[in-house]
Design an enzyme around this catalytic site. Sequence first.
Site, PDB file in Angstrom:
ATOM      1  N   ASN A 125      57.231  36.794  38.817  1.00  0.00           N
ATOM      2  CA  ASN A 125      56.135  37.559  39.418  1.00  0.00           C
ATOM      3  C   ASN A 125      56.334  37.669  40.932  1.00  0.00           C
ATOM      4  O   ASN A 125      56.699  36.688  41.588  1.00  0.00           O
ATOM      5  CB  ASN A 125      54.819  36.815  39.136  1.00  0.00           C
ATOM      6  CG  ASN A 125      53.564  37.604  39.448  1.00  0.00           C
ATOM      7  OD1 ASN A 125      53.394  38.714  38.952  1.00  0.00           O
ATOM      8  ND2 ASN A 125      52.674  37.037  40.258  1.00  0.00           N
ATOM      9  N   GLU A 183      48.361  41.805  39.507  1.00  0.00           N
ATOM     10  CA  GLU A 183      47.344  41.469  40.520  1.00  0.00           C
ATOM     11  C   GLU A 183      46.828  42.725  41.216  1.00  0.00           C
ATOM     12  O   GLU A 183      46.629  42.748  42.435  1.00  0.00           O
ATOM     13  CB  GLU A 183      47.929  40.495  41.562  1.00  0.00           C
ATOM     14  CG  GLU A 183      48.492  39.224  40.939  1.00  0.00           C
ATOM     15  CD  GLU A 183      49.017  38.203  41.950  1.00  0.00           C
ATOM     16  OE1 GLU A 183      48.722  38.345  43.162  1.00  0.00           O
ATOM     17  OE2 GLU A 183      49.711  37.264  41.523  1.00  0.00           O
TER      18      GLU A 183
HETATM   19  C1  XIL Z   1      45.217  34.374  46.319  1.00  0.00           C
HETATM   20  C2  XIL Z   1      43.781  34.100  45.886  1.00  0.00           C
HETATM   21  O1  XIL Z   1      43.181  35.304  45.485  1.00  0.00           O
HETATM   22  C3  XIL Z   1      43.009  33.483  47.039  1.00  0.00           C
HETATM   23  O2  XIL Z   1      41.729  33.050  46.577  1.00  0.00           O
HETATM   24  C4  XIL Z   1      43.757  32.293  47.622  1.00  0.00           C
HETATM   25  O3  XIL Z   1      43.079  31.829  48.767  1.00  0.00           O
HETATM   26  C5  XIL Z   1      45.172  32.680  47.994  1.00  0.00           C
HETATM   27  O4  XIL Z   1      45.820  33.217  46.842  1.00  0.00           O
HETATM   28  N1  XIL Z   1      49.719  36.527  45.336  1.00  0.00           N
HETATM   29  C6  XIL Z   1      49.449  35.653  44.312  1.00  0.00           C
HETATM   30  C7  XIL Z   1      48.066  35.123  44.150  1.00  0.00           C
HETATM   31  O5  XIL Z   1      50.318  35.400  43.466  1.00  0.00           O
HETATM   32  O6  XIL Z   1      48.062  33.817  43.640  1.00  0.00           O
HETATM   33  C8  XIL Z   1      47.297  35.165  45.442  1.00  0.00           C
HETATM   34  O7  XIL Z   1      45.951  34.779  45.179  1.00  0.00           O
HETATM   35  C9  XIL Z   1      47.365  36.547  46.053  1.00  0.00           C
HETATM   36  C10 XIL Z   1      48.790  36.921  46.369  1.00  0.00           C
END
Ligand code: XIL
Length: 300
Positions: free
Chosen positions: A171, A236
């Site tokens: 990922n 995401e």
């Molecule tokens: C982010 C979360 O949304 C936040 O709450 C946390 O503070 C930081 O991480 N890439 C990823 C996710 O793989 O795990 C991240 O999530 C966003 C970027």
Amino acid sequence: ATTLGAAAAQSGRYFGTAVAGGKLGDSQYTTILNREFNSITAENEMKWDHTEPSRNNFTFGSADRIANHARSQGKQLRGHTLVWHSQLPDWVKAIRDANTLRSVMNNHINTVAGRYRGQIHSWDVVNEAFADGGSGQLRPSVFRDVLGNGFIEEAFRTARTADPGAKLCYNDYSIEDWNSAKTQGVYNLVRDFKSRGVPIDCVGLQAHFGSGGAPGTFQTTIANMAALGVDVQITELDIAQAGSTQYANAVKACLNVQRCTGITTWGIRDSDSWRGSENPLLFDRSGNKKPAYESVLAAL
Ligand code: XIL
């Protein structure tokens, strides 16, 4: 279909969201979650800092809460994430001995993936290992610096044994544009793994987009990754200002590729987003469907 999950299911796909365990007591949040989405990713609760804050001291309370919600509601569960340089405790970052770090990494994978064995649809085994910019190489991290580039292969082999039923994903972000060195680096990694029989089943494209949405080559990237013999998932998704056209285009790029098997948005309401000031999600702060919601539903 009248919900995102049911609409995605019409083509055999899922539509998921990141979930913050602390919000499961918010009835507006949980009502939307239970109604609209058929896959859940723990936003933070399965990360290393939450699950193994000190060596061999595993804490699964908040992760279990999310896993239990997914099970009781009949939702798929994505595992996020086993090996990542960020949200990584200092005790791991301080390890300098390769044998120690190898055993710590494998113990973490075995214990976390082992706990949820049989419950995880897909694991993000390694997250964000590639550097930004034009190198196409791995980024510096304790894993790369102490174990070498082979840490990714080792993590995937260990994860396969720990949960043989889960799809194993690589990922990353900023690998959506085909014309980027970072995308090519990931493509070459997956091609190498497939050619050597290293267990990998999927690539996760995070898809954190600016207001313009996905790059014009997004579908090409999805198709080319899938042609290597892996599933592709949008893991995401969020888009600054959540333009309807931008959201619909991102969804269509997935639907146009058979092996693009699911889409996850990184939160439910704008107030839940890690990019909250950009209002990048499908529901507003009051839980109302935004115009982009309707365009996504129509595109699915
Ligand atoms: C982010 C979360 O949304 C936040 O709450 C946390 O503070 C930081 O991480 N890439 C990823 C996710 O793989 O795990 C991240 O999530 C966003 C970027």
